[in-house]
Design an enzyme around this catalytic site. Structure first.
Site, mmCIF file in Angstrom:
data_model
loop_
_atom_site.group_PDB
_atom_site.id
_atom_site.type_symbol
_atom_site.label_atom_id
_atom_site.label_comp_id
_atom_site.label_asym_id
_atom_site.label_seq_id
_atom_site.Cartn_x
_atom_site.Cartn_y
_atom_site.Cartn_z
ATOM 1 C CG HIS A 126 -0.020 0.232 2.540
ATOM 2 N ND1 HIS A 126 0.338 -0.966 2.993
ATOM 3 C CD2 HIS A 126 -0.044 1.048 3.189
ATOM 4 C CE1 HIS A 126 1.139 -0.946 4.237
ATOM 5 N NE2 HIS A 126 0.610 0.274 4.313
ATOM 6 C CG HIS A 181 4.817 6.581 4.394
ATOM 7 N ND1 HIS A 181 4.705 6.986 5.737
ATOM 8 C CD2 HIS A 181 3.411 6.962 4.646
ATOM 9 C CE1 HIS A 181 3.610 7.669 6.096
ATOM 10 N NE2 HIS A 181 2.648 7.346 5.333
ATOM 11 C CG HIS A 191 0.502 9.056 1.307
ATOM 12 N ND1 HIS A 191 -0.661 7.983 1.570
ATOM 13 C CD2 HIS A 191 0.902 9.495 2.259
ATOM 14 C CE1 HIS A 191 -0.601 8.043 2.834
ATOM 15 N NE2 HIS A 191 0.815 8.165 3.304
ATOM 16 C CG HIS A 212 3.302 11.438 4.912
ATOM 17 N ND1 HIS A 212 1.529 11.247 5.002
ATOM 18 C CD2 HIS A 212 2.730 12.701 4.731
ATOM 19 C CE1 HIS A 212 1.036 11.848 4.513
ATOM 20 N NE2 HIS A 212 0.923 12.759 4.281
ATOM 21 C CB THR A 241 -3.318 9.993 6.133
ATOM 22 O OG1 THR A 241 -2.801 9.705 5.751
ATOM 23 C CG2 THR A 241 -3.383 11.335 6.514
ATOM 24 C CB THR A 242 -3.036 4.638 7.072
ATOM 25 O OG1 THR A 242 -2.077 5.007 8.146
ATOM 26 C CG2 THR A 242 -2.601 4.746 6.047
#
Length: 212
Positions: A40, A65, A67, A84, A163-164
């Protein structure tokens, strides 16, 4: 059910308020030792030892990581990629809610990014696998510049959430006003690995975004 301090958000630059800057002190060794394909997202892991002190509270560098596209918007604009840098508060009680400090870097299409080129070809092809990196071969300073003391220079600051899942509302967000560049090929390569993994923007519910 979520609370009223969720992330990401659309940052209205004209509505961001001034205020006292947050005192930031960095102890940054720039030691990335692993790259992960988590399916992901693409993640880089930091070796223990780098930290940030914000308002007399110390946070440890954990990982960064990506996005694709961006999660945060600036004045309604979505960017093709966001990174992030995740830090967690040091020496917290085991039963306490983890406190986070997350630095967000937004990317637009442009010239090839040296930092990304240092690890892009090392990302494992197989999901949920990792590749060890020689410390010093991937340097975050190649993104932000050598003056790590200026890492937290011009930012939008607000309080929000992960946000996860589990979307914990214990995050101090620093969203860089500087927009970074990466080539279309680099952004596409990361997107091919992780897919479209951006959470939709959330309502502010009266929260204040500050110029920091």
């Amino acid at each position: 059910k979520h609370g009223l301090s969720q992330s990401p958000i659309n940052i209205n630059s004209q509505m961001a308020e001034g205020g006292d800057s947050h005192e930031i002190v960095m102890n940054f060794k720039d030691e990335i030792n692993k790259v992960d394909n988590l399916g992901h997202t693409v993640q880089l892991d930091f070796k223990e030892g780098s930290s940030i002190t914000a308002d007399n509270e110390t946070f440890d560098f954990i990982q960064c990581h990506f996005h694709t596209p961006s999660e945060h918007l600036i004045d309604g604009m979505t960017f093709p990629m966001e990174m992030h840098i995740v830090n967690t508060m040091s020496d917290q009680p085991e039963d306490a809610t983890t406190e986070y400090l997350v630095i967000s870097a937004l990317f637009k299409e442009g010239k090839e990014n040296k930092f990304i080129s240092e690890f892009l070809n090392s990302i494992p092809k197989e999901e949920k696998s990792s590749a060890d990196m020689k410390v010093g071969s991937v340097k975050l300073s190649d993104l932000f510049g050598n003056a790590s003391e200026d890492l937290l220079g011009q930012y939008y600051y607000y309080k929000g959430s992960l946000t996860t899942p589990p979307f914990t509302e214990s995050v101090r967000w620093y969203v860089s006003k500087h927009i970074f560049e990466a080539s279309a090929e680099q952004i596409e390569a990361i997107n091919e690995i992780e897919g479209n993994n951006a959470r939709h923007v959330q309502a502010l519910y009266g929260r204040v975004v500050r110029n920091d």
